[in-house]
Every structure is written in structure tokens, then in C-alpha cells.
Enzyme design. Structure first.
Site, short mmCIF file in Angstrom:
data_model
loop_
_atom_site.label_atom_id
_atom_site.label_comp_id
_atom_site.label_asym_id
_atom_site.label_seq_id
_atom_site.Cartn_x
_atom_site.Cartn_y
_atom_site.Cartn_z
N LYS A 88 -51.02 -5.81 27.14
CA LYS A 88 -50.69 -6.79 28.19
C LYS A 88 -50.44 -6.11 29.54
CE LYS A 88 -46.93 -8.31 26.15
NZ LYS A 88 -46.83 -7.44 24.96
N ARG A 142 -40.62 -14.75 25.82
CA ARG A 142 -40.69 -14.17 24.48
C ARG A 142 -39.98 -15.03 23.46
NH1 ARG A 142 -41.37 -8.49 26.44
NH2 ARG A 142 -41.71 -7.10 24.72
N ARG A 196 -48.24 6.42 22.74
CA ARG A 196 -48.04 6.12 24.16
C ARG A 196 -47.13 7.14 24.84
NH1 ARG A 196 -46.65 0.09 25.95
NH2 ARG A 196 -44.79 0.34 24.68
N ARG A 211 -41.25 6.48 25.40
CA ARG A 211 -40.24 5.43 25.60
C ARG A 211 -39.30 5.40 24.39
NH1 ARG A 211 -43.12 -0.17 27.47
NH2 ARG A 211 -41.64 -0.91 25.93
N ARG A 222 -39.02 -4.23 17.13
CA ARG A 222 -39.79 -4.99 18.13
C ARG A 222 -40.84 -5.87 17.47
NH1 ARG A 222 -42.04 -0.35 21.46
NH2 ARG A 222 -42.81 -1.86 22.95
P1 AMP Z 1 -41.91 -4.49 27.12
O1 AMP Z 1 -42.03 -3.45 28.17
O2 AMP Z 1 -42.50 -5.80 27.51
O3 AMP Z 1 -42.36 -4.02 25.76
O4 AMP Z 1 -40.32 -4.79 26.97
C1 AMP Z 1 -39.42 -3.76 26.60
C2 AMP Z 1 -38.13 -4.36 26.13
O5 AMP Z 1 -37.50 -5.10 27.18
C3 AMP Z 1 -38.22 -5.35 24.97
O6 AMP Z 1 -38.31 -4.70 23.70
C4 AMP Z 1 -36.89 -6.09 25.13
O7 AMP Z 1 -35.80 -5.30 24.72
C5 AMP Z 1 -36.81 -6.23 26.65
N1 AMP Z 1 -37.51 -7.45 27.13
C6 AMP Z 1 -38.62 -7.49 27.92
N2 AMP Z 1 -38.98 -8.77 28.15
C7 AMP Z 1 -38.10 -9.54 27.48
C8 AMP Z 1 -37.96 -10.94 27.31
N3 AMP Z 1 -38.82 -11.82 27.87
N4 AMP Z 1 -36.92 -11.39 26.55
C9 AMP Z 1 -36.05 -10.54 25.98
N5 AMP Z 1 -36.14 -9.20 26.07
C10 AMP Z 1 -37.15 -8.69 26.81
#
Ligand code: AMP
Length: 209
Positions: free
Chosen positions: A13, A88, A122, A155, A166
Site C-alpha cells: 500500500k 483499519r 523490509r 522496523r 499485526r
Molecule cells: P503501517 O505503517 O500502516 O503498517 O502502521 C504501523 C502501525 O501503526 C500499525 O501496526 C498500528 O500499530 C499503527 N496504525 C497505523 N494505522 C493505524 C490505524 N488506522 N488504526 C490503528 N493503528 C494504526
């Protein structure tokens, strides 16, 4: 055009949103990036969410929705946007519905084995955020960003335990959004398992850009 990019972690994404943002001239808004910036800058929000992100759990809806509401109110979002990683949960989708209309929801479909391969390989630049993969998109010098010379790191949530958390958060709380948006007629599912260029071509066809 207001768009949402939906899909499991590692679906691509972020990569696709960066490409689409560049070609369409609309901001790429990643809630994950916004949370990571808050953690790096040690803001109040950053302190609240640091452990949640490291463990791979979802940040509570109230904090996440407030962050997105504020970001969408900035001037650059008036021309449209791509939301990457938000909503989410159904609760977040309902909150977004009250803030703005969504024109297109793109669901990136990627098999589980591919997701694990992408996440465990990654590497991300600490300084500029550029994303690499040790096998499919390695940096020229190991551990060093091609773009800015910054240090590449794993990360904290790309470690095995956090990946498991996740993926289960995705299955339990996020995947139901596929039907939720499907029922509203704004959903398009595309195969996200190819190269970024191949996935982008399919996206561009569907989005008509
Ligand atoms: P991402 O970079 O999109 O994989 O997001 C990394 C982390 O940020 C996720 O595993 C959550 O801990 C938090 N996070 C990002 N977006 C959301 C969301 N819409 N709702 C809740 N937690 C989020």
C-alpha cells in the site's frame, strides 16, 4: 479524488500510494508514518503509541481518528488524498464517513507467504524513510540508503512476534472492511503480488488515471 488503500501489512500500500501520489498530485497520508514521526519527535501522541506500534497492536480509534481529522483539514488535502493504512476498523470507517466522502477503495490482495517474505526482508532508511527489500530491492551498499546515505533499519514491528500480532489484527479488525466498502459500491480489489510497476498499471486502469 479521495481514495483509501486497503490491504494487509506488506501488501504494498505504501509503495503504491507513493507512486500514485506523485503522478496524481494528491497527498499520501499514511497513519503509520504519522505515528512513527510522532514517536521520533517524542510528542505526547508519540509517547502514548510507541509500545503499541512496537508490539504490532492497533492504536485506539479515538487517537487515530483525531489524527486523521486534523491531517485532512490541512490545505493540501483539499485537492483529494490517498489514505494508506486508515481506516483499519469499522469504527474508523464510520468516523471517516462523517468527515469526508470516499470515491474509491482499492483493496490489495496478496497471499500470506508473500506478505511474510516482504515484511521480514523490509529495510527502511532512518533518515528519509525510503523502503528497501534485502532480496527484491536491495540498497547498493548494505545497510546504507542509496538516496541519502542514511542508515537502514528493521522496523520494530517487522520482527516475527509483532508480524503475527499485526496479521491477526488485520484479519480480525480490518478485513471486515472489504465487505463493508463492497456493500457501498466503492471497492475495487486488485492483485498486489506483482512488481510495483505491474500493480500500478492495474491501479491506474481501475482509477482511470
Ligand atoms: P503501517 O505503517 O500502516 O503498517 O502502521 C504501523 C502501525 O501503526 C500499525 O501496526 C498500528 O500499530 C499503527 N496504525 C497505523 N494505522 C493505524 C490505524 N488506522 N488504526 C490503528 N493503528 C494504526
Amino acid at each position: 479524488m479521495n481514495m483509501i488503500f486497503l490491504g494487509p501489512p506488506g501488501a504494498g500500500k505504501g509503495t503504491l500510494a507513493a507512486m500514485a501520489s506523485k503522478s496524481m498530485g494528491v497527498p499520501h497520508i499514511s497513519t503509520g508514518d504519522l505515528f512513527r514521526a510522532a514517536i521520533k519527535n517524542e510528542t505526547e501522541l508519540g509517547k502514548k503509541v510507541k509500545d503499541i506500534l512496537a508490539e504490532g497492536r492497533l492504536v485506539p480509534d479515538d487517537l487515530t481518528v483525531a489524527l486523521v481529522r486534523e491531517r485532512l483539514s490541512l490545505a493540501d488535502a483539499a485537492v483529494g488524498w490517498i489514505l494508506d493504512g486508515f481506516p483499519r476498523t469499522i469504527g474508523q470507517a464510520e468516523a471517516l464517513e462523517a468527515i469526508a466522502a470516499v470515491n474509491l477503495v482499492v483493496n490489495f490482495d496478496v497471499p500470506d507467504e508473500k506478505i511474510l517474505f516482504r515484511l521480514t526482508g523490509r529495510r527502511v532508511c532512518k533518515a528519509c524513510g525510503k523502503v528497501y527489500h534485502v532480496v527484491t530491492m536491495p540498497s547498493k551498499a548494505e545497510g546504507v540508503c542509496d538516496a541519502c546515505g542514511g542508515e537502514l533499519y528493521v522496523r520494530p514491528d517487522d520482527r516475527e512476534e509483532a508480524i503475527k500480532t499485526r496479521l491477526s489484527a488485520y484479519r480480525e479488525q480490518t478485513a471486515p472492511l472489504i465487505d463493508w466498502y463492497g456493500g457501498r459500491g466503492s471497492l475495487a480489489t486488485i492483485d498486489g503480488s506483482g512488481t510495483p510497476e505491474a500493480v500500478y498499471r492495474e491501479f491506474a486502469r481501475i482509477a482511470g488515471v
